[in-house]
Each structure stands twice: as C-alpha cells, then as structure tokens.
Write an enzyme that holds these catalytic residues in place. Structure first.
Site, PDB file in Angstrom:
ATOM      1  N   ALA A 110       0.629  -1.349   0.115  1.00  0.00           N
ATOM      2  CA  ALA A 110      -0.301  -0.083  -0.008  1.00  0.00           C
ATOM      3  C   ALA A 110       0.858   1.025   0.533  1.00  0.00           C
ATOM      4  CB  ALA A 110      -1.209   0.104   1.548  1.00  0.00           C
ATOM      5  N   CYS A 111       1.323   1.198  -1.181  1.00  0.00           N
ATOM      6  CA  CYS A 111       2.406   2.706  -0.760  1.00  0.00           C
ATOM      7  C   CYS A 111       1.969   3.491  -1.108  1.00  0.00           C
ATOM      8  CB  CYS A 111       3.528   2.904  -2.425  1.00  0.00           C
ATOM      9  SG  CYS A 111       2.020   2.853  -4.101  1.00  0.00           S
ATOM     10  N   GLY A 112       0.351   4.147  -1.434  1.00  0.00           N
ATOM     11  CA  GLY A 112       0.180   5.669  -0.508  1.00  0.00           C
ATOM     12  C   GLY A 112      -0.089   6.025  -2.111  1.00  0.00           C
ATOM     13  N   LEU A 113       0.588   6.073  -3.211  1.00  0.00           N
ATOM     14  CA  LEU A 113       0.614   6.787  -4.793  1.00  0.00           C
ATOM     15  C   LEU A 113      -0.399   5.929  -4.918  1.00  0.00           C
ATOM     16  CD1 LEU A 113       4.313   6.906  -5.027  1.00  0.00           C
ATOM     17  CD2 LEU A 113       2.794   8.188  -4.161  1.00  0.00           C
TER      18      LEU A 113
END
Length: 279
Positions: A110-113
């Site tokens: 869940a890289c947030g990008l």
C-alpha cells in the site's frame, strides 16, 4: 557456519509418519543502509552480496547514477549478544552530497501513490530512457532463461525459500544470478552487479525473476535502463501500466514453451516453427 542458511528443529507430519528433525531455512536478517553515518532505510534480506544490493538500491532510488558516485561502503560495528559483528549495518560514503529521497523507503503493497502519480514519478526520475526495439530476443532463447536461472539457485535447493533474479544477454547467456528472501532485494543485487561492472544503462540485457512481476520490480528495471523483464509468474496491473508507459517489454507466465507478452511485443522475435511460444 553459513550466513545464508540456518538449521531449526521442526515437526514433520505426513500420512505415514510424525517425526521431529532439523530443517534447513533461508536466513532473514535486517540490513540498515546508512549514508554518511545517517540511517537511510532498513531492509530485510538474506546476507550475501550486500555491496551489490546497496549499489542497486541506491541507483533504483535515483540517489546514485554510477559506481563512481560511491567512495566507500563499509560494515559498521554491530554486535550480537555474544559480541560478534552481525554485518547488518552498512555505511556508504558518497562522492557528492545527495538530495533528500523522493519517497518513503517503507516497503509495502500500500504505497500511498495512485497509479498515475507512480508512473509519472518513475518517468521523470529515470536517467536511462529505454530505446525502441532493443534488444530483440528470440522466443526460444527467452523461454530457456528461467531454467538457467533455476539451475543457479543453490540456496533455494537447500531451503526452498528464496527468490532469484538474473541478468542475461539477448542471446540467452546468463551474466549474474542473485538470490534473496525478498524479490526486490534479488533484483537490487543483480542491478548493483551491473552497475559495478559498468553495464548500466543495461540496454542490451534481459532481467528474469523467479516469481511475479510487481510495479516495484518494473520500476527498478526501468531505472537501470533494462528494456525487458520476464517473470515466471503473473504481473500486476500497475506493473503492466508502467511497462507500457516506459517502453519496457514485460513478459509474464514464462514457463516451459509458453509466455504472455503484456507490453512492447515487437521486442520478441518468434522463430519459424515456434509460433506456439508466443501466447
């Protein structure tokens, strides 16, 4: 005692037996990477080829562009409960000061990008845009690469618990194979090898990985100028999007005499009589 394997007792249960015996496991230990004494990141890895790993990681993150950017890489004094050096802290001295990293180094799915943000970031950061049409690889040569990669997985043979990455010539000759508990570390290790051997940008090489092809692995290939990535298992949707965007030929399910080509299919040459190799 090997630093890449360890022995642990376990209980083996089968329809015919219930026994206790030792088992050989792949070692997993943290490696803290420091720059000028300041902690940059910690990655869980299998010890071995740490210098290659650090070179590959720093290049993949756009912190260095050549091996000459690193003046020195030294293990720091870190000890276990018996006073022995763990060799789990590596301090890098760079030739010139480095700018702040562009993103967090916490490895997570869940890289947030969002997809577009991630694609744009890789496109703008890579120093080695991929040239069109290079290399062209025959289907038979490409199909043989996973087997050659597997033949060189010595630690996997003992443990069954490691990923592998390998760099091959377009003709199918293996140049470097590395194993690690983390697939991203295995790729960093072979990219670090290429960097230290002055083979980056690796516009003439093929990267083969033993598992699936994630966005992160495609990103590392693009950052090193590698134009083709073959994976034994499936790619992710974002990995395919990045491969298309960057002009990288991404091949998945590369098993036996079949393969799925998800991007830049013109890099693949189907030999006469071998049409069944291109699925």
């Amino acid at each position: 005692m090997s630093r890449v394997t360890a022995r642990r007792r376990m209980r083996r249960i089968t329809p015919d037996a219930d026994i206790q015996r030792p088992d050989t496991l792949a070692v997993e230990e943290p490696l803290e990477i420091r720059i000028g004494g300041q902690s940059l990141t910690v990655t869980m890895r299998t010890p071995g080829d740490d210098i290659d790993l650090v070179h590959g990681f720093l290049m993949s993150e756009d912190i260095i562009r050549s091996a000459e950017d690193i003046v020195a890489a030294r293990y720091c004094a870190g000890t276990d409960d018996q006073g022995r050096n763990t060799y789990n802290v590596l301090d890098v001295t760079l030739r010139t000061p480095v700018r702040a990293p562009a993103r967090s180094f916490l490895t997570t799915g869940a890289c947030g990008l969002c997809g577009k943000t991630a694609l744009d970031e890789v496109r703008t950061r890579t120093r080695f845009p991929l040239p069109p049409g290079v290399p062209g690889v025959d289907t038979r040569a490409l199909a043989a690469m996973p087997g050659m990669l597997r033949d060189r997985q010595s630690v996997f043979d003992a443990t069954g618990g490691l990923h592998a990455a390998g760099l091959f010539t377009a003709e199918g000759r293996p140049l470097a194979v590395r194993e690690d508990i983390g697939r991203h570390n295995a790729v960093d290790k072979v990219i670090g090898w290429a960097l230290r051997e002055s083979r980056v940008p690796a516009h003439d090489l093929v990267l083969i990985v033993s598992g699936r092809a994630s966005f992160e692995l495609v990103q590392k290939a693009v950052m090193a100028g590698i134009p083709m990535l073959g994976a034994v298992s499936a790619p992710s949707s974002l990995a395919v999007d990045l491969a298309i965007d960057a002009g990288l030929c991404l091949v998945g399910f590369l098993r036996g005499d079949t393969m799925n080509v998800y991007s830049v299919p013109e890099r693949i040459r189907v030999e006469p009589g071998a049409d069944s190799l291109l699925a």
